[in-house]
Design a protein around this motif. Structure first.
Motif, PDB file in Angstrom:
ATOM      1  N   VAL A   1     -28.194  15.332  -4.132  1.00 47.59           N
ATOM      2  CA  VAL A   1     -29.455  14.611  -4.279  1.00 47.59           C
ATOM      3  C   VAL A   1     -29.883  14.077  -2.914  1.00 47.59           C
ATOM      4  O   VAL A   1     -29.125  13.364  -2.257  1.00 47.59           O
ATOM      5  N   PRO A   2     -31.094  14.392  -2.452  1.00 44.81           N
ATOM      6  CA  PRO A   2     -31.538  13.888  -1.143  1.00 44.81           C
ATOM      7  C   PRO A   2     -31.546  12.368  -1.100  1.00 44.81           C
ATOM      8  O   PRO A   2     -31.823  11.705  -2.104  1.00 44.81           O
ATOM      9  N   CYS A   3     -31.260  11.822   0.073  1.00 46.04           N
ATOM     10  CA  CYS A   3     -31.222  10.367   0.220  1.00 46.04           C
ATOM     11  C   CYS A   3     -32.552   9.732  -0.169  1.00 46.04           C
ATOM     12  O   CYS A   3     -32.585   8.629  -0.736  1.00 46.04           O
ATOM     13  N   SER A   4     -33.638  10.407   0.117  1.00 42.74           N
ATOM     14  CA  SER A   4     -34.966   9.854  -0.158  1.00 42.74           C
ATOM     15  C   SER A   4     -35.244   9.705  -1.646  1.00 42.74           C
ATOM     16  O   SER A   4     -36.159   8.980  -2.046  1.00 42.74           O
ATOM     17  N   GLU A   5     -34.429  10.386  -2.486  1.00 42.60           N
ATOM     18  CA  GLU A   5     -34.647  10.345  -3.930  1.00 42.60           C
ATOM     19  C   GLU A   5     -33.607   9.483  -4.652  1.00 42.60           C
ATOM     20  O   GLU A   5     -33.627   9.380  -5.883  1.00 42.60           O
ATOM     21  N   ARG A   6     -32.739   8.854  -3.909  1.00 46.07           N
ATOM     22  CA  ARG A   6     -31.672   8.068  -4.533  1.00 46.07           C
ATOM     23  C   ARG A   6     -32.056   6.595  -4.655  1.00 46.07           C
ATOM     24  O   ARG A   6     -32.743   6.044  -3.804  1.00 46.07           O
ATOM     25  N   ALA A   7     -31.573   5.985  -5.739  1.00 42.59           N
ATOM     26  CA  ALA A   7     -31.692   4.537  -5.870  1.00 42.59           C
ATOM     27  C   ALA A   7     -30.669   3.883  -4.951  1.00 42.59           C
ATOM     28  O   ALA A   7     -29.619   4.462  -4.644  1.00 42.59           O
ATOM     29  N   ALA A   8     -30.972   2.693  -4.491  1.00 43.70           N
ATOM     30  CA  ALA A   8     -30.020   1.968  -3.646  1.00 43.70           C
ATOM     31  C   ALA A   8     -28.748   1.677  -4.428  1.00 43.70           C
ATOM     32  O   ALA A   8     -28.788   1.486  -5.651  1.00 43.70           O
TER      33      ALA A   8
ATOM     34  N   TYR B   1     -29.325  -0.949   5.313  1.00 46.75           N
ATOM     35  CA  TYR B   1     -28.031  -0.767   4.654  1.00 46.75           C
ATOM     36  C   TYR B   1     -27.722   0.726   4.589  1.00 46.75           C
ATOM     37  O   TYR B   1     -28.560   1.525   4.170  1.00 46.75           O
ATOM     38  N   TYR B   2     -26.481   1.092   4.976  1.00 51.73           N
ATOM     39  CA  TYR B   2     -26.084   2.499   5.010  1.00 51.73           C
ATOM     40  C   TYR B   2     -24.829   2.719   4.166  1.00 51.73           C
ATOM     41  O   TYR B   2     -23.864   1.954   4.257  1.00 51.73           O
ATOM     42  N   ALA B   3     -24.872   3.788   3.350  1.00 54.77           N
ATOM     43  CA  ALA B   3     -23.747   4.113   2.463  1.00 54.77           C
ATOM     44  C   ALA B   3     -23.348   5.570   2.635  1.00 54.77           C
ATOM     45  O   ALA B   3     -24.184   6.427   2.978  1.00 54.77           O
ATOM     46  N   ASP B   4     -22.081   5.836   2.409  1.00 50.22           N
ATOM     47  CA  ASP B   4     -21.556   7.193   2.481  1.00 50.22           C
ATOM     48  C   ASP B   4     -22.339   8.101   1.525  1.00 50.22           C
ATOM     49  O   ASP B   4     -22.535   7.775   0.359  1.00 50.22           O
ATOM     50  N   MET B   5     -22.764   9.240   2.012  1.00 57.22           N
ATOM     51  CA  MET B   5     -23.610  10.132   1.222  1.00 57.22           C
ATOM     52  C   MET B   5     -22.884  10.681  -0.004  1.00 57.22           C
ATOM     53  O   MET B   5     -23.508  10.959  -1.031  1.00 57.22           O
ATOM     54  N   GLU B   6     -21.562  10.823   0.062  1.00 55.19           N
ATOM     55  CA  GLU B   6     -20.803  11.385  -1.051  1.00 55.19           C
ATOM     56  C   GLU B   6     -20.308  10.314  -2.012  1.00 55.19           C
ATOM     57  O   GLU B   6     -20.412  10.458  -3.223  1.00 55.19           O
ATOM     58  N   THR B   7     -19.769   9.229  -1.481  1.00 53.00           N
ATOM     59  CA  THR B   7     -19.144   8.215  -2.334  1.00 53.00           C
ATOM     60  C   THR B   7     -20.049   7.031  -2.626  1.00 53.00           C
ATOM     61  O   THR B   7     -19.778   6.262  -3.558  1.00 53.00           O
ATOM     62  N   MET B   8     -21.088   6.837  -1.826  1.00 54.17           N
ATOM     63  CA  MET B   8     -22.005   5.700  -1.910  1.00 54.17           C
ATOM     64  C   MET B   8     -21.318   4.379  -1.557  1.00 54.17           C
ATOM     65  O   MET B   8     -21.829   3.296  -1.831  1.00 54.17           O
ATOM     66  N   GLU B   9     -20.150   4.450  -0.934  1.00 53.34           N
ATOM     67  CA  GLU B   9     -19.485   3.240  -0.462  1.00 53.34           C
ATOM     68  C   GLU B   9     -20.136   2.778   0.842  1.00 53.34           C
ATOM     69  O   GLU B   9     -20.639   3.603   1.618  1.00 53.34           O
TER      70      GLU B   9
END
Length: 227
Positions: A58-65, A182-190
């Motif tokens: 899922v592209p980052c631009s389409e993800r919820a925080a 705020y930045y999160a890992d693209m795979e884990t969202m951590e």
């Protein structure tokens, strides 16, 4: 493959009963049970990886925080930028929403400066204290600690970028109300890092563990804060 081994070994049980000792029977059954448990672990790991792959598509631009786990520990390096009043330091944060407490322990890089504890409670009370000097300031705020979904509301996506540490890790970013990037890992969202606009400082993640609790007594203000 592990399930195949398990099914292959199982028919040998009647043979053991017919002419082998009970010790062999127990050994075969034990091996089968161990292999079955191992297979469950393997499939659990595979399922987790599959879910991560689905998220990463899922592209980052389409993800919820991201929403924080209700309990976690995070260690970060504070890196001020030009014009910041912050100083280089290391922070350890114990966040525990069910306990209604958030504790930040800030250790300056300068060894001559004391370690500060920032204890925030859900009743709106915050304690800023220095154990080495036994000094404490108490403040009252209209709200308690951050909710675990604090970033979701009004956060705007920043898209995809690379991690602060120069690795190949890809991260998704969000910005909120001229307050934080705020930045999160693209795979884990951590969490990987964040940047406070007003403070002008990066907080880069060195260690993160979801579900980890603070040591006993850490969420209790010291006696010298009651004086």
């Amino acid at each position: 493959k592990l399930f195949y081994i398990y099914l292959t070994l199982s028919p040998s049980v009647p043979m053991a009963m017919a002419g082998k000792s009970s010790t062999i029977l127990i050994s075969v059954m034990s091996i089968s049970l161990i292999l079955l448990c191992m297979s469950e672990d393997v499939f659990s790991i595979a399922e987790e990886r599959h879910l991560r792959n689905e998220i990463s598509d899922v592209p980052c631009s389409e993800r919820a925080a991201p929403i924080w786990p209700e309990k976690h520990v995070i260690v970060q390096k504070v890196v001020p930028v030009e014009g910041s009043n912050a100083k280089p330091a290391t922070t350890v944060t114990y966040y525990d929403y069910p306990e209604g407490a958030n504790l930040i322990i800030l250790t300056p890089d300068d060894p001559t400066k004391p370690v500060m504890w920032d204890l925030e409670l859900n009743d709106g009370t915050s304690y800023y204290f220095y154990p080495s000097t036994r000094t404490c300031k108490r403040r009252q705020f209209p709200v308690g600690i951050l909710r675990s979904d604090w970033l979701v509301s009004e956060a705007e996506p920043l898209g995809e970028s690379t991690s602060w540490d120069g690795s190949s890790k890809r991260v998704c970013g969000w910005t909120k109300a001229d307050f934080i990037d705020y930045y999160a890992d693209m795979e884990t969202m951590e969490p990987v890092s964040w940047y406070f606009h007003t403070m002008k400082a990066h907080f880069n993640v060195l260690y993160y563990k979801s579900g980890e609790s603070a040591p006993d007594g850490f969420f209790e203000p010291p006696d010298f804060c009651q004086e």
